[in-house]
Design a protein around this motif. Structure first.
Motif, mmCIF file in Angstrom:
data_model
loop_
_atom_site.group_PDB
_atom_site.id
_atom_site.type_symbol
_atom_site.label_atom_id
_atom_site.label_comp_id
_atom_site.label_asym_id
_atom_site.label_seq_id
_atom_site.Cartn_x
_atom_site.Cartn_y
_atom_site.Cartn_z
ATOM 1 N N ILE A 1 -16.652 7.050 -9.823
ATOM 2 C CA ILE A 1 -15.647 6.721 -10.851
ATOM 3 C C ILE A 1 -14.330 7.447 -10.564
ATOM 4 N N ASP A 2 -14.425 8.770 -10.400
ATOM 5 C CA ASP A 2 -13.238 9.582 -10.074
ATOM 6 C C ASP A 2 -13.706 10.913 -9.506
ATOM 7 N N PHE A 3 -12.788 11.712 -8.992
ATOM 8 C CA PHE A 3 -13.147 13.041 -8.477
ATOM 9 C C PHE A 3 -11.899 13.881 -8.278
ATOM 10 N N LYS A 4 -12.157 15.180 -8.145
ATOM 11 C CA LYS A 4 -11.091 16.159 -7.885
ATOM 12 C C LYS A 4 -11.403 16.888 -6.580
ATOM 13 N N ILE A 5 -10.412 17.032 -5.727
ATOM 14 C CA ILE A 5 -10.586 17.822 -4.511
ATOM 15 C C ILE A 5 -9.433 18.811 -4.370
#
Ligand code: ADP
Ligand code: UDP
Length: 235
Positions: free
Chosen positions: A174-178
């Motif tokens: 769906i979404d992510f943070k890196i």
């Protein structure tokens, strides 16, 4: 290689110096926090899952041309990594509406976006990680234009690789943070990729298999992390 003193203790990981100034050991904890650290808890087994999942995905990304901080998994919870200077930007990619995006735009969660989006937050706990754009990042000297271009290119590659990989496991990304860092002048992927930092939904049932179960008190938190780990097939 010898483990030396603790450099930093964050909300989810501890970071240790080593006898090599270029290398660190990260140690993943079972501690979980949400809402700027206001909600605290423990997710039993999370540290080991996030450590092993991050390393598994980072190896895949390396093969696809994204350089990462991974050097060597040392044990269940600990990994030897390249010591970077973290670029203070949280890089968030979204494929479907969810979380703060859905709220801000008055959308239901789970609506497929016409194309993936990228956004930056300024990584600053005192300011609660405010949303900024690349012009702010330049104006505040957080990164150069060249670094922002490299980060953007890598972030979309990470999305493509992970989206296809998770799809093969019956999971919608769906979404992510890196996060990225500087290592001898080069931008490399650092930190982690795990159910703490990604929204992962079962493709068929849309069941949430990520930290939203903890944030929103949905129950079966440990089971969700274990299920993702099981599908990765790296037990
Ligand atoms: P937080 O700082 O948000 O509480 P963590 O508990 O995950 O987060 O702490 C890990 C910290 O280590 C983060 O601040 C992250 O930016 C930093 N970090 C991750 N990878 C590296 C690396 N390779 N070199 C230096 N710092 C790193
Ligand atoms: N995220 C994260 N750390 C943060 C903020 C967000 O890992 O400090 C991840 C979060 O898990 C989700 C994505 O980034 O996968 C987008 O989060 P969003 O902006 O919707 O914020 P949230 O609703 O989690 O506050």
């Amino acid at each position: 290689m010898e483990k030396r003193e603790q450099l930093y203790e964050g909300k989810a990981k501890k970071v240790f110096l080593t006898d090599d100034p270029d290398l660190l050991i990260v140690s993943y904890k079972d501690d979980a926090t949400a809402f700027d650290g206001q909600k605290k808890g423990t997710i039993v087994g999370k540290g080991a899952i996030n450590n092993r999942m991050t390393n598994h995905i980072f190896k895949l990304l390396e093969k696809e041309g994204v350089p990462t901080h991974l050097v060597e998994e040392l044990n269940d919870r600990e990994t030897l990594v390249k010591k970077v200077e973290i670029v203070p930007l949280e890089v968030i990619i979204r494929n479907f509406s969810a979380g703060s995006f859905a709220k801000k735009l008055g959308m239901e969660e789970g609506i497929k976006l016409a194309c993936p989006t990228l956004e930056f937050s300024y990584k600053n706990d005192d300011l609660h990680d405010p949303f900024i754009n690349s012009y702010y990042a330049l104006a505040l000297n957080l990164a150069t234009q060249e670094e922002i271009d490299t980060i953007t290119k890598y972030a979309f590659t990470v999305n493509k690789v992970m989206r296809e990989y998770f799809a093969s496991l019956g999971i919608e990304l769906i979404d992510f943070k890196i996060e990225f860092g500087r290592y001898h002048g080069q931008i490399i992927l650092a930190d982690e990729v795990s159910p703490d930092t990604c929204r992962l939904w079962d493709k068929e049932t849309h069941e949430k298999l990520d930290k939203d179960r903890f944030r929103r008190d949905l129950g079966n938190v440990e089971d969700a992390y274990q299920e993702v780990f099981r599908r990765l097939g790296i037990q």
